[in-house]
Design a protein around this motif. Structure first.
Motif, PDB file in Angstrom:
ATOM      1  N   MET A 136      -5.771   3.649  -6.727  1.00  0.00           N
ATOM      2  CA  MET A 136      -5.421   4.641  -5.694  1.00  0.00           C
ATOM      3  C   MET A 136      -4.166   4.911  -5.768  1.00  0.00           C
ATOM      4  O   MET A 136      -3.695   6.235  -5.035  1.00  0.00           O
ATOM      5  CB  MET A 136      -5.697   3.645  -4.294  1.00  0.00           C
ATOM      6  CG  MET A 136      -6.985   3.543  -3.819  1.00  0.00           C
ATOM      7  SD  MET A 136      -7.205   2.825  -2.360  1.00  0.00           S
ATOM      8  CE  MET A 136      -7.524   3.831  -1.161  1.00  0.00           C
ATOM      9  N   GLU A 137      -3.248   4.262  -6.419  1.00  0.00           N
ATOM     10  CA  GLU A 137      -1.813   4.460  -6.594  1.00  0.00           C
ATOM     11  C   GLU A 137      -1.519   5.500  -7.825  1.00  0.00           C
ATOM     12  O   GLU A 137      -0.471   5.942  -8.019  1.00  0.00           O
ATOM     13  CB  GLU A 137      -1.094   3.204  -6.884  1.00  0.00           C
ATOM     14  CG  GLU A 137      -0.815   2.395  -5.874  1.00  0.00           C
ATOM     15  CD  GLU A 137      -0.256   1.068  -6.246  1.00  0.00           C
ATOM     16  OE1 GLU A 137       0.039   0.800  -7.681  1.00  0.00           O
ATOM     17  OE2 GLU A 137      -0.073   0.124  -5.392  1.00  0.00           O
ATOM     18  N   ASN A 165       2.938   2.660  -2.278  1.00  0.00           N
ATOM     19  CA  ASN A 165       2.557   3.637  -3.366  1.00  0.00           C
ATOM     20  C   ASN A 165       1.260   4.466  -3.306  1.00  0.00           C
ATOM     21  O   ASN A 165       1.066   5.499  -3.742  1.00  0.00           O
ATOM     22  CB  ASN A 165       2.592   2.903  -4.868  1.00  0.00           C
ATOM     23  CG  ASN A 165       4.300   2.456  -4.844  1.00  0.00           C
ATOM     24  OD1 ASN A 165       5.072   3.196  -4.315  1.00  0.00           O
ATOM     25  ND2 ASN A 165       4.256   1.555  -5.807  1.00  0.00           N
ATOM     26  N   ALA A 166      -0.070   3.616  -2.816  1.00  0.00           N
ATOM     27  CA  ALA A 166      -0.984   4.385  -2.729  1.00  0.00           C
ATOM     28  C   ALA A 166      -1.095   5.328  -1.531  1.00  0.00           C
ATOM     29  O   ALA A 166      -1.704   6.455  -1.942  1.00  0.00           O
ATOM     30  CB  ALA A 166      -2.019   3.103  -2.201  1.00  0.00           C
ATOM     31  N   LYS A 224       0.619  -1.413   0.086  1.00  0.00           N
ATOM     32  CA  LYS A 224      -0.101  -0.093  -0.057  1.00  0.00           C
ATOM     33  C   LYS A 224       0.967   1.344  -0.051  1.00  0.00           C
ATOM     34  O   LYS A 224       0.273   2.581   0.063  1.00  0.00           O
ATOM     35  CB  LYS A 224      -1.156   0.221   1.203  1.00  0.00           C
ATOM     36  CG  LYS A 224      -1.682  -1.466   1.379  1.00  0.00           C
ATOM     37  CD  LYS A 224      -3.178  -1.411   1.237  1.00  0.00           C
ATOM     38  CE  LYS A 224      -3.745  -2.324   0.952  1.00  0.00           C
ATOM     39  NZ  LYS A 224      -4.769  -2.776   1.833  1.00  0.00           N
ATOM     40  N   LEU A 273      -6.932  -0.945  -5.852  1.00  0.00           N
ATOM     41  CA  LEU A 273      -5.543  -0.288  -5.569  1.00  0.00           C
ATOM     42  C   LEU A 273      -4.521   0.314  -6.708  1.00  0.00           C
ATOM     43  O   LEU A 273      -4.022   1.393  -5.958  1.00  0.00           O
ATOM     44  CB  LEU A 273      -4.629  -1.638  -4.882  1.00  0.00           C
ATOM     45  CG  LEU A 273      -3.597  -1.214  -3.697  1.00  0.00           C
ATOM     46  CD1 LEU A 273      -4.270  -0.511  -2.553  1.00  0.00           C
ATOM     47  CD2 LEU A 273      -2.910  -2.617  -3.379  1.00  0.00           C
ATOM     48  N   ASN A 331       0.742   8.279  -3.018  1.00  0.00           N
ATOM     49  CA  ASN A 331      -0.294   9.085  -4.172  1.00  0.00           C
ATOM     50  C   ASN A 331      -1.201   9.689  -3.183  1.00  0.00           C
ATOM     51  O   ASN A 331      -1.695  10.879  -3.564  1.00  0.00           O
ATOM     52  CB  ASN A 331      -0.725   8.202  -5.266  1.00  0.00           C
ATOM     53  CG  ASN A 331      -1.719   8.760  -6.081  1.00  0.00           C
ATOM     54  OD1 ASN A 331      -1.310  10.112  -6.646  1.00  0.00           O
ATOM     55  ND2 ASN A 331      -2.820   8.380  -6.527  1.00  0.00           N
ATOM     56  N   LEU A 332      -1.832   9.278  -2.071  1.00  0.00           N
ATOM     57  CA  LEU A 332      -3.145   9.704  -1.472  1.00  0.00           C
ATOM     58  C   LEU A 332      -2.441  11.128  -0.643  1.00  0.00           C
ATOM     59  O   LEU A 332      -3.305  11.750  -0.259  1.00  0.00           O
ATOM     60  CB  LEU A 332      -3.667   8.841  -0.537  1.00  0.00           C
ATOM     61  CG  LEU A 332      -4.319   7.635  -1.285  1.00  0.00           C
ATOM     62  CD1 LEU A 332      -4.735   6.529  -0.525  1.00  0.00           C
ATOM     63  CD2 LEU A 332      -5.672   8.340  -1.827  1.00  0.00           C
ATOM     64  N   ASN A 379     -10.138   0.579   2.219  1.00  0.00           N
ATOM     65  CA  ASN A 379      -9.490  -0.595   1.418  1.00  0.00           C
ATOM     66  C   ASN A 379      -8.886  -1.239   2.691  1.00  0.00           C
ATOM     67  O   ASN A 379      -7.735  -0.755   3.204  1.00  0.00           O
ATOM     68  CB  ASN A 379      -8.571  -0.302   0.216  1.00  0.00           C
ATOM     69  CG  ASN A 379      -7.997  -1.226  -0.198  1.00  0.00           C
ATOM     70  OD1 ASN A 379      -6.926  -1.861   0.144  1.00  0.00           O
ATOM     71  ND2 ASN A 379      -8.597  -2.183  -1.185  1.00  0.00           N
TER      72      ASN A 379
END
Ligand code: 3PG
Length: 395
Positions: free
Chosen positions: A379-380, A203-204, A201, A376, A207-208, A316
């Motif tokens: 999300m990334e 990378n997500a 997670k 996912l 990005n987030l 998630n």
């Protein structure tokens, strides 16, 4: 991008890529049929408009050759039940027999091709394999959002050889909710992330950091966040190799004004199977011989407080080892809380999705995505191969 509704399906053969990759137990029973249900509207629409749907999907991960346990037989039965019509299950997805079967059907009937991954060409995106699939139909419709992150033949190869290509209704719905939740969200936007590993997670989260107002972390991945900051986590799972990255990430979230919430207490036990020995302890007091297996009651309250004002919530990953009763409360509390939230609630598939369906609270969420890895990847911020192949631009 062509709109599905604008296509004239009358008398046409339509190759529909669905994701019918559902969990099946040892007795051949489907334990969650959500993905099959979600693929029904597109197939029905094609039937209503006078087309012949030829549905194709993968199931599991067979190694490029037929394996009885990965046959789509149980899926065909379920699809028949849901469509209330007979389905012809072809013995393969390409070859002269399949071509013959498809030719013998007329509009109003439904063909399901056998597992695409019985051929190496699917995963390898082999051109000849894609051409053979494409030769079965006039139109290609991709409704397999859950496989949209795969550069496989049925996702990116086939549309090169079919005359008309369009996304299906489910694909459209997934994109619509992704837009509402993460591209143009009502604020505050809060993202709840759980699950076992930070590595999947990271990378997500990066990005987030630019998009979300708050990030709430649960599951064993929270252990890594705390261990990296010097908390003693006893025998809990964590990823030591990621400490430097996690520390960097914590700094980035802070610099970008995204608030990070971590557990303040845990349910601990000697192991996943030790029922009756679980207890709640503060995050600072995890005994050396015990492991954290769920977020504790104080954390559940803290997270509810953090999510109170959220206008958009994206979730998630479970809050703990929810498959085992003593460690399910963090996840079931989160489900109950979000089910009553006034904000837009969007859940990204996989484990969390199964837990919500078990509690029969699916209808209380605005949207539950059928995608695990695909959700996912969105999300990334990764461009999905299926979107590129269909000319879909996310904005
Ligand atoms: C999923 O279950 O996430 C999709 O069906 C994709 O399956 P895969 O991870 O085996 O490609």
């Amino acid at each position: 991008m062509v709109d599905l509704q604008s296509i004239n399906f009358s008398g046409k053969k339509v190759l529909v890529r669905a994701d019918l990759n559902v969990p099946i137990d040892e007795d051949g029973k489907i334990t969650d049929d959500n993905r099959i249900r979600q693929s029904v509207p597109t197939i029905k629409l094609i039937l209503e408009k006078g087309g012949l749907p030829i549905v194709m999907s993968h199931l599991g991960r067979p190694g490029g050759k037929p394996e009885a346990k990965f046959s789509l037989k149980p899926v065909a039965k379920k699809l028949e039940e849901l469509l209330k019509t007979d389905i012809v299950l072809a013995p393969d997805c390409i070859g002269p027999k399949v071509t013959e079967i498809v030719k013998a059907q007329s509009a109003g009937q439904v063909v399901l091709l056998e597992n695409l991954r019985f051929h190496k060409g699917e995963k390898e995106n082999n051109e000849q394999f894609a051409r053979e699939l494409a030769s079965l139909a006039d139109v290609y419709v991709n409704d397999a959002f859950a496989a949209a992150h795969r550069s496989h033949a049925s996702i990116v190869g086939v549309p090169k050889f079919t005359k008309e290509n369009a996304p299906g209704l489910l694909m459209g719905k997934e994109i619509e909710y992704f837009r509402k939740a993460l591209l143009k969200p009502e604020r505050p936007l809060c993202v709840v992330l759980g699950g076992a590993k930070v590595s999947t997670k990271l990378n997500a989260l990066l990005n987030l950091a630019d998009k979300a107002d708050k990030v709430v972390v649960g599951g064993a991945m929270a252990n890594t966040f705390l261990a990296a900051q010097g908390f003693q986590m006893g025998r809990s799972l964590y990823e030591q190799g990621l400490f430097p990255k996690v520390i960097e990430l914590i700094g980035q979230l802070a610099r970008r004004g995204c608030q990070l919430y971590l557990p303040v207490d845990f349910i601990v036990a000697p192991s996943l199977t030790s029922v009756g020995l679980e207890r709640a302890v503060p995050a600072q007091e995890i005994p050396a011989d015990l492991m954290a297996l769920d977020i504790g009651p104080a954390t559940s309250l803290l997270y509810q407080e953090a999510l109170k004002t959220a206008q958009t919530i994206v979730w998630n990953g479970p809050m703990g080892a929810f498959e085992k009763e003593p460690f399910s409360k963090g996840t079931t509390d989160m489900i109950e809380y979000l089910a009553s939230s006034h904000g837009l609630t969007v859940v990204g598939g996989g484990d969390t999705d199964a837990a919500i369906h078990q509690m029969e609270l699916g209808h209380k969420f605005d949207y539950i995505s059928t995608g695990g890895g695909a959700f996912l990847a969105l999300m990334e911020g990764v461009p999905l191969p299926a979107f590129r192949a269909l000319g879909i631009e996310l904005q």
